[in-house]
Design an enzyme around this catalytic site. Structure first.
Site, PDB file in Angstrom:
ATOM      1  N   GLN A 140      45.068  34.698  50.188  1.00 45.08           N
ATOM      2  CA  GLN A 140      46.150  33.905  49.614  1.00 45.08           C
ATOM      3  C   GLN A 140      47.004  33.331  50.739  1.00 45.08           C
ATOM      4  O   GLN A 140      47.529  34.072  51.563  1.00 45.08           O
ATOM      5  CB  GLN A 140      47.011  34.748  48.679  1.00 45.08           C
ATOM      6  CG  GLN A 140      48.084  33.945  47.977  1.00 45.08           C
ATOM      7  CD  GLN A 140      48.856  34.756  46.944  1.00 45.08           C
ATOM      8  OE1 GLN A 140      48.647  35.943  46.768  1.00 45.08           O
ATOM      9  NE2 GLN A 140      49.765  34.091  46.259  1.00 45.08           N
ATOM     10  N   HIS A 146      48.321  30.834  41.610  1.00 43.96           N
ATOM     11  CA  HIS A 146      47.528  29.670  41.222  1.00 43.96           C
ATOM     12  C   HIS A 146      46.108  30.098  40.912  1.00 43.96           C
ATOM     13  O   HIS A 146      45.591  31.047  41.486  1.00 43.96           O
ATOM     14  CB  HIS A 146      47.556  28.581  42.299  1.00 43.96           C
ATOM     15  CG  HIS A 146      47.180  29.029  43.675  1.00 43.96           C
ATOM     16  ND1 HIS A 146      48.004  29.800  44.463  1.00 43.96           N
ATOM     17  CD2 HIS A 146      46.067  28.805  44.397  1.00 43.96           C
ATOM     18  CE1 HIS A 146      47.421  30.024  45.628  1.00 43.96           C
ATOM     19  NE2 HIS A 146      46.231  29.431  45.613  1.00 43.96           N
TER      20      HIS A 146
END
Length: 160
Positions: A140, A146
């Site tokens: 990430q 997301h």
């Protein structure tokens, strides 16, 4: 060329199939890109007070190729696609990472999943993959939850 590529790299690439033959040199940019994403994730520090790239897209401070928007979420094409079709679905209310979500986020998380499904079915009728990166080891690099939706070709297994 094959002799120059390590057996580890060959193993990593064995599922990438281009034009019915393995073309390792054509795959090297993909491998380099994966490595840069890992490095980016390692260097990114989560700061809950810092505005993220996605916050700026939501506020329209930064442009994006937006494909869907409602009061809860936003979807847009990834600027660095890893498949022929690669887009993101993000909540408008920032949740930094999945591990930071809680019971109060249940409805929003469900909305994100259903939105991802709806858009994927419209754009990818043969199938797709959803990916949520969580933390450094999850690669990430933007600390705003997301969902990646990828498809448009046969995806390999196992991922990563």
């Amino acid at each position: 060329m094959r002799a120059l590529i390590s057996s580890t790299l060959r193993t990593s690439l064995k599922f990438i199939h281009l034009q019915n033959s393995y073309n390792y040199s054509a795959c090297l940019p993909i491998v380099r890109n994966m490595s840069s994403e890992v490095e980016k994730a390692k260097k990114t520090k989560w700061n809950k007070h810092e505005t993220t790239l996605f916050d700026k897209i939501i506020s329209k401070e930064l442009p994006a190729d937006i494909i869907y928007e409602d009061e809860h979420c936003l979807a847009f094409n990834d600027i660095n696609p890893q498949a022929p079709t690669h887009f993101l679905v993000i909540p408008k209310r920032r949740i930094p990472l999945l591990d930071e979500s809680d019971e109060n986020d249940k409805e929003l998380l469900g909305t994100l999943m259903l939105t991802a499904k709806k858009l994927a079915k419209e754009r990818l009728p043969k199938g797709y993959r959803l990916v949520i990166n969580n933390g450094v080891h999850g690669c990430q690099s933007v600390y705003h939850l997301h969902i990646h939706i990828l498809g448009g070709r046969q995806l390999s297994w196992p991922p990563g």
